[in-house]
Design an enzyme around this catalytic site. Structure first.
Site, PDB file in Angstrom:
ATOM      1  N   HIS A 284      35.678  31.625  39.337  1.00  0.00           N
ATOM      2  CA  HIS A 284      36.334  30.453  38.748  1.00  0.00           C
ATOM      3  C   HIS A 284      37.848  30.641  38.724  1.00  0.00           C
ATOM      4  CE1 HIS A 284      33.097  27.852  37.055  1.00  0.00           C
ATOM      5  NE2 HIS A 284      32.393  28.958  37.181  1.00  0.00           N
TER       6      HIS A 284
ATOM      7  N   ASP B  62      39.757  23.454  34.909  1.00  0.00           N
ATOM      8  CA  ASP B  62      38.378  23.671  35.300  1.00  0.00           C
ATOM      9  C   ASP B  62      37.504  22.720  34.493  1.00  0.00           C
ATOM     10  OD1 ASP B  62      35.636  24.868  35.368  1.00  0.00           O
ATOM     11  OD2 ASP B  62      36.629  26.478  36.453  1.00  0.00           O
TER      12      ASP B  62
ATOM     13  N   TRP C 196      35.576  49.245  43.150  1.00  0.00           N
ATOM     14  CA  TRP C 196      36.448  48.322  43.887  1.00  0.00           C
ATOM     15  C   TRP C 196      36.606  48.724  45.339  1.00  0.00           C
ATOM     16  CZ3 TRP C 196      40.942  48.397  46.706  1.00  0.00           C
ATOM     17  CH2 TRP C 196      41.553  47.149  46.925  1.00  0.00           C
TER      18      TRP C 196
ATOM     19  N   SER D 155      31.947  32.783  48.097  1.00  0.00           N
ATOM     20  CA  SER D 155      31.487  33.716  49.135  1.00  0.00           C
ATOM     21  C   SER D 155      31.350  33.023  50.484  1.00  0.00           C
ATOM     22  CB  SER D 155      30.148  34.336  48.730  1.00  0.00           C
ATOM     23  OG  SER D 155      30.283  35.175  47.612  1.00  0.00           O
TER      24      SER D 155
ATOM     25  N   GLU E 128      34.771  32.305  51.893  1.00  0.00           N
ATOM     26  CA  GLU E 128      35.381  33.550  52.370  1.00  0.00           C
ATOM     27  C   GLU E 128      34.771  33.965  53.699  1.00  0.00           C
ATOM     28  OE1 GLU E 128      36.639  35.694  48.115  1.00  0.00           O
ATOM     29  OE2 GLU E 128      34.771  36.258  49.131  1.00  0.00           O
TER      30      GLU E 128
END
Length: 484
Positions: free
Chosen positions: A22, A127, A352, A375, A378
């Protein structure tokens, strides 16, 4: 006679703080406005500012970021009976917890409105999960714009489900498929895939959105035009596609990774490993630190690991890092001997990683992840097809979007997905000898080209931002009490 340029807008952005999927897209959209000379204030919680937003903004390397100011307001968790360390902020599965979180979100209105009264804005971009922003904007006599993180496709599906003609109202069995009425293409769902106890929240979000000047989707017109136009027709809303967010970031910064203080070089271990692999040979698996071990049972993780082990394919699998995890804990979700059996062709990385750098690496030929719109965008931006798992209502709809656009394969997620089904999907995604695989690669390469072009000067998202800036400047300069 020359016209004096309009003064920059003062824009207030309110991203939802519950998850990265978000926060980051709306942050990138806010930066796109700053990139075009507008002044931006971002209102968020202290933890979201520290853990996400401040790791992305960098005044030294991105001059337009100096136009962005961060104002923090704490979420009043204790007032609604939640602990200060409560962090299940995305879609809590317990309806009682969800109700308390919704109450805390409502309590944010007063301090935000107080701040904006003292620091006037020309427009509030929020949002949709803050279902009071449009009424607040009306009281402040400024327009509001909704950011809809579900996307045009999922939003059209939800509109179809609202219809009294939707067959699911007469369905006896929860696993019986039905066709969602009124969509541009045929989409089948089951009652298992409906919003359930999120319906009331979605209605509040929708009601607020209909009061707004417009609604922004993180997407690009070339990908979403049929459903953007359909949603606009259904709701009467001004629908504005500004994205994809990953390409906005790349456009503004010239970099792939968002976190400037975490970005690695070619010497990073996983990127060095990828450099040694053939093009399109590696499957990248990343369900996100916020979902891997929460949404998936150990049984499902073992099925995924067993499929990777037996596939013979090269892979990088990123999992959430657990503090003080011991070998016996790891063996609850990894088959015994897994690391030895995949040595040399597979890597499991905890914590990470430079996610977008990996996804955009030439050796990566497929992406397995959670079925969020972020996702998918991307993956499409990187020109990489996807395998997706779904764990909540909107992910089931986004999965249909992925498959309908020919960009990947959906495995569902209501029940445990078998090793055999995962293995089959891996082969369909990674075997370049197959015509289906070739066609998916061709489609996502087309999407990648469109995505990059959308944010460049003259592109659809670029033009949409410029047009929205002009419209909001006109509203400000000819101020009245109606924004329709």
């Amino acid at each position: 006679m020359s016209h004096k340029p309009a003064a920059p807008l003062k824009l207030c952005f309110i991203p939802y703080f519950g998850s990265a999927i978000h926060t980051f897209p709306l942050l990138d959209i806010a930066r796109f406005f700053a990139f075009h000379g507008q002044n931006v204030t971002i209102i968020t919680t202290p933890s979201n500012a520290t853990s996400r937003i401040k790791k992305v903004l960098n005044n030294e390397t991105n001059p337009s970021d100096h136009r962005i100011f961060i104002h923090t307001i704490s979420l009043p968790l204790r007032q609604v009976g939640l602990n200060d360390d409560f962090n299940d902020l995305e879609y809590p599965q317990d309806p009682n917890i969800g109700l308390k979180l919704f109450q805390a979100i409502h309590l944010l209105r007063a301090p935000i409105q107080e701040f904006l009264t003292a620091n006037p804005t020309d427009c509030i971009v929020s949002d949709g999960l803050f279902p009071w922003y449009a009424d607040m904007a009306a009281e402040l006599n400024v327009p509001s714009v909704s950011y809809n993180s579900l996307g045009a496709f999922a939003s059209c599906v939800l509109e179809g489900l609202r219809s009294t003609d939707s067959p699911h109202h007469q369905m006896e069995f929860t696993d019986q498929p039905f066709i969602v009425p009124g969509l541009p293409i045929e989409i089948k769902l089951t009652k298992d895939e409906l919003p359930g106890h999120f319906t009331a929240m979605l209605e509040a979000v929708r009601e607020c959105e209909l009061k707004s000047y417009g609604v922004i989707f993180d997407s690009f017109q070339e990908l979403d035009s049929d459903f953007v136009n359909h949603y606009s027709k259904l709701t009467g809303s001004r629908v504005i596609t500004i994205g994809p967010a990953a390409e906005i970031h790349r456009k503004i910064t010239g970099r792939i990774e968002r976190s400037f203080n975490l970005e690695k070089t070619e010497h990073d271990e996983c990127l060095t490993w990828l450099n040694s692999k053939n093009p399109n040979s590696v499957l990248y698996i990343n369900f996100g630190n916020e979902s891997t071990d929460v949404k998936f049972s150990n049984e499902q993780l073992i099925k995924i690991a067993s499929a990777l082990e037996s596939s013979g394919r090269e892979f990088i699998w990123v999992v959430a890092e657990k503090e003080n995890e011991k070998l016996e804990d790891e063996q609850k979700w990894l088959p015994i001997g897994f690391h030895d059996n995949v040595k040399g062709r597979g890597k499991v990385i905890k914590g990470w990683v430079p996610h977008l750098s990996i996804l955009n690496h030439s050796s990566v030929g497929g992406f397995m992840g959670r079925c969020s719109l972020v996702s998918i965008l991307e993956g499409f931006s990187a020109g990489v097809p996807l395998i997706t798992f779904s764990s909540s209502f909107e992910q089931f709809y986004v999965e249909k979007f992925l498959v309908a656009n020919g960009g990947g394969l959906g495995l569902g997620g209501n029940k445990i997905v078998s090793r055999e089904s995962i293995n089959k999907a891996i082969e369909e995604l990674m075997d370049d000898k197959r015509e289906k695989t070739k066609e998916m690669r061709r489609k996502v390469q087309e999407y990648a080209k469109m995505a990059k072009g959308a944010v460049e000067e003259g592109g659809s998202s670029y033009n949409n931002v410029m047009n929205l800036i002009q419209q909001l400047q006109m509203l400000r300069d000819n101020k009245n009490n109606t924004y329709n």
